[in-house]
Design an enzyme around this catalytic site. Structure first.
Site, PDB file in Angstrom:
ATOM      1  N   ASP A   1      -1.854  11.117  -2.712  1.00  0.00           N
ATOM      2  CA  ASP A   1      -2.223   9.978  -3.547  1.00  0.00           C
ATOM      3  C   ASP A   1      -2.561  10.409  -4.971  1.00  0.00           C
ATOM      4  O   ASP A   1      -2.377   9.647  -5.914  1.00  0.00           O
ATOM      5  CB  ASP A   1      -3.391   9.231  -2.905  1.00  0.00           C
ATOM      6  CG  ASP A   1      -2.939   8.567  -1.621  1.00  0.00           C
ATOM      7  OD1 ASP A   1      -2.429   7.445  -1.683  1.00  0.00           O
ATOM      8  OD2 ASP A   1      -3.017   9.207  -0.555  1.00  0.00           O
TER       9      ASP A   1
ATOM     10  N   ARG B   1       0.850  -1.186   0.000  1.00  0.00           N
ATOM     11  CA  ARG B   1       0.000   0.000   0.000  1.00  0.00           C
ATOM     12  C   ARG B   1       0.887   1.237   0.000  1.00  0.00           C
ATOM     13  O   ARG B   1       2.103   1.131   0.119  1.00  0.00           O
ATOM     14  CB  ARG B   1      -0.955  -0.005   1.209  1.00  0.00           C
ATOM     15  CG  ARG B   1      -0.272  -0.402   2.467  1.00  0.00           C
ATOM     16  CD  ARG B   1      -0.206   0.533   3.635  1.00  0.00           C
ATOM     17  NE  ARG B   1      -0.165   1.934   3.412  1.00  0.00           N
ATOM     18  CZ  ARG B   1       0.964   2.665   3.406  1.00  0.00           C
ATOM     19  NH1 ARG B   1       2.164   2.116   3.535  1.00  0.00           N
ATOM     20  NH2 ARG B   1       0.927   3.967   3.250  1.00  0.00           N
TER      21      ARG B   1
ATOM     22  N   ALA C   1       0.891   5.192  -2.164  1.00  0.00           N
ATOM     23  CA  ALA C   1       0.786   5.511  -3.594  1.00  0.00           C
ATOM     24  C   ALA C   1       1.971   5.007  -4.436  1.00  0.00           C
ATOM     25  O   ALA C   1       1.786   4.380  -5.480  1.00  0.00           O
ATOM     26  CB  ALA C   1       0.629   7.024  -3.752  1.00  0.00           C
TER      27      ALA C   1
ATOM     28  N   LYS D   1      -4.682  10.537   2.499  1.00  0.00           N
ATOM     29  CA  LYS D   1      -5.426   9.738   3.488  1.00  0.00           C
ATOM     30  C   LYS D   1      -6.416  10.582   4.275  1.00  0.00           C
ATOM     31  O   LYS D   1      -6.110  11.712   4.667  1.00  0.00           O
ATOM     32  CB  LYS D   1      -4.420   9.078   4.424  1.00  0.00           C
ATOM     33  CG  LYS D   1      -4.990   8.167   5.471  1.00  0.00           C
ATOM     34  CD  LYS D   1      -5.887   7.080   4.911  1.00  0.00           C
ATOM     35  CE  LYS D   1      -5.176   6.193   3.930  1.00  0.00           C
ATOM     36  NZ  LYS D   1      -6.084   5.283   3.193  1.00  0.00           N
TER      37      LYS D   1
HETATM   38  O1  MRU Z   1      -4.608   3.548   1.856  1.00  0.00           O
HETATM   39  P1  MRU Z   1      -3.119   3.662   1.775  1.00  0.00           P
HETATM   40  O2  MRU Z   1      -2.400   3.204   2.985  1.00  0.00           O
HETATM   41  O3  MRU Z   1      -2.555   3.088   0.505  1.00  0.00           O
HETATM   42  O4  MRU Z   1      -2.964   5.232   1.737  1.00  0.00           O
HETATM   43  C1  MRU Z   1      -2.114   5.922   0.998  1.00  0.00           C
HETATM   44  C2  MRU Z   1      -1.175   6.582   1.861  1.00  0.00           C
HETATM   45  O5  MRU Z   1      -0.290   5.930   2.356  1.00  0.00           O
HETATM   46  C3  MRU Z   1      -1.293   7.980   2.204  1.00  0.00           C
HETATM   47  O6  MRU Z   1      -2.410   8.631   1.820  1.00  0.00           O
HETATM   48  C4  MRU Z   1       0.011   8.674   1.985  1.00  0.00           C
HETATM   49  O7  MRU Z   1       0.052   9.807   2.725  1.00  0.00           O
HETATM   50  C5  MRU Z   1       0.286   8.976   0.553  1.00  0.00           C
HETATM   51  S1  MRU Z   1       1.089   7.669  -0.210  1.00  0.00           S
HETATM   52  C6  MRU Z   1       2.706   8.235  -0.291  1.00  0.00           C
END
Ligand code: MRU
Length: 349
Positions: A231, A51, A53, A242
């Protein structure tokens, strides 16, 4: 990243197999999960074994390479086209996934080896982007600064280095002694579980804070800066990250605390004008209703922590408007969250 003195990447590709650190087990157990087919890699993305981005992007690129590798000679185009669509459906919000699938699909049109080469090249670029984001973001960090982050945008969210945490890793190595407030990031706890684990392993001072303690910390002058990952970023600078990121941005604005986003070019969606066009993933209510951790025998168990008869909703991301963001730290420097700077950064006329 170093785990028990050994260097690891979050994800890598070897001989048709995708190897990834199993993030569902962290911080309690460390294990590497392997997939042999693109369908298995999609399941790993959906279930969040991998998980974040940048890591999702690399996984999706490798999945596309796996699809090209196993595609039959007759019906090759149909097979890889269907695979690209399946991979794109694995998670909707992180743009990095679409960016890599499209690039590896284009390479796959020239052959299987080309697809694998491009997937590996994008994973290498992912590492270098994180390193550069760290070096550019270093200019924001003063000695002994107290920095709030949200979710996990460190090594585990990319192939290595990360985005929001990369400047903090660099600052620590330069002896600037940063202190990190780690937002727990309910419902899945990526901050409390993954960011805290990364910072602990890097020897960086930190404390996990309940998601609803941020206003209290800010009003007491305990936060000097906020930095989060992203993301998907629209052309006007509106940023999906998030869920809970928007809360922090509004609070930072109210308390006049700088709020920065860190992300590579592969997170910017050139077809999305504003945040209104960014799809927000809706995840299973059980992520809100249940929490998990190891029992006394070290087996990870889930328990219900809510009223059993109640339902929950679980929007996984929110959109922070560009007006609340002081700057975006990219691999080419810190840019303003506005259309003209973003177009210039993406080299779009
Ligand atoms: O749902 P996830 O854990 O895949 O969420 C994405 C993230 O980890 C965050 O939103 C993060 O801050 C951006 S990804 C570098």
């Amino acid at each position: 990243m170093k785990v028990n003195q050994r260097h690891y990447q979050t994800i890598w590709y070897h001989d048709g197999e995708v190897h990834m650190i199993n993030q569902l087990l962290l911080p309690f157990h460390f294990a590497v999960f392997k997939t042999k087919t693109y369908e298995e890699t999609c399941t790993a993305i959906k279930t969040m074994i991998v998980r974040g981005a940048g890591a999702i992007g690399a996984a999706a690129g490798f999945a596309m390479a796996q699809a090209a590798r196993t595609a039959p000679e007759s019906g090759y185009l149909d097979y890889i086209t269907k695979a690209a669509n399946v991979i794109k459906c694995s998670r909707p919000t992180a743009y990095n996934l679409f960016y890599t699938v499209e690039a590896v699909f284009a390479a796959a049109l020239n052959g299987k080896k080309q697809a694998e080469d491009v997937a590996r090249k994008l994973a290498s670029e992912n590492i270098e982007d994180g390193r550069q984001i760290g070096l550019h973001g270093l200019s924001l960090i003063k000695p002994d600064m107290h920095i709030l982050t949200h979710c996990n945008a460190g090594w585990l969210a990319f192939v290595d280095w990360g985005s929001a945490l990369a400047p903090i890793f660099q600052a620590s190595r330069k002896g600037l002694n940063p202190f990190v407030w780690v937002g727990e990031t309910r419902p899945r706890g990526q901050g409390a579980r993954l960011t805290a684990w990364e910072l602990y392993n890097e020897g960086i001072q930190h404390a996990i804070v309940a998601d609803n303690a941020v206003a209290s910390l800010m009003t007491n002058g305990k936060i000097d800066m906020v930095i989060t990952g992203a993301d998907r970023i629209a052309l006007n600078g509106d940023t999906a990250n998030k869920t809970g990121t928007l809360d922090r941005a509004i609070l930072a604005h109210y308390f006049r605390i700088p709020f920065f986003v860190a992300a590579p070019g592969s997170t910017f969606d050139p077809l999305c004008e504003t945040g209104a066009g960014i799809p927000i993933e809706s995840r299973d209510q059980d992520e809100v209703k249940y929490q998990e951790g190891p029992d006394e025998s070290d087996v990870i168990r889930r328990i219900n922590v809510t009223n059993p008869a109640s339902t929950a909703i679980n929007p996984a991301f929110d959109i922070t408007p560009a007006s609340l963001i002081n700057g975006i730290v990219t691999e080419k420097g810190i840019i303003n969250p506005c259309r003209s700077d973003i177009l210039q950064f993406l080299k779009i006329d």
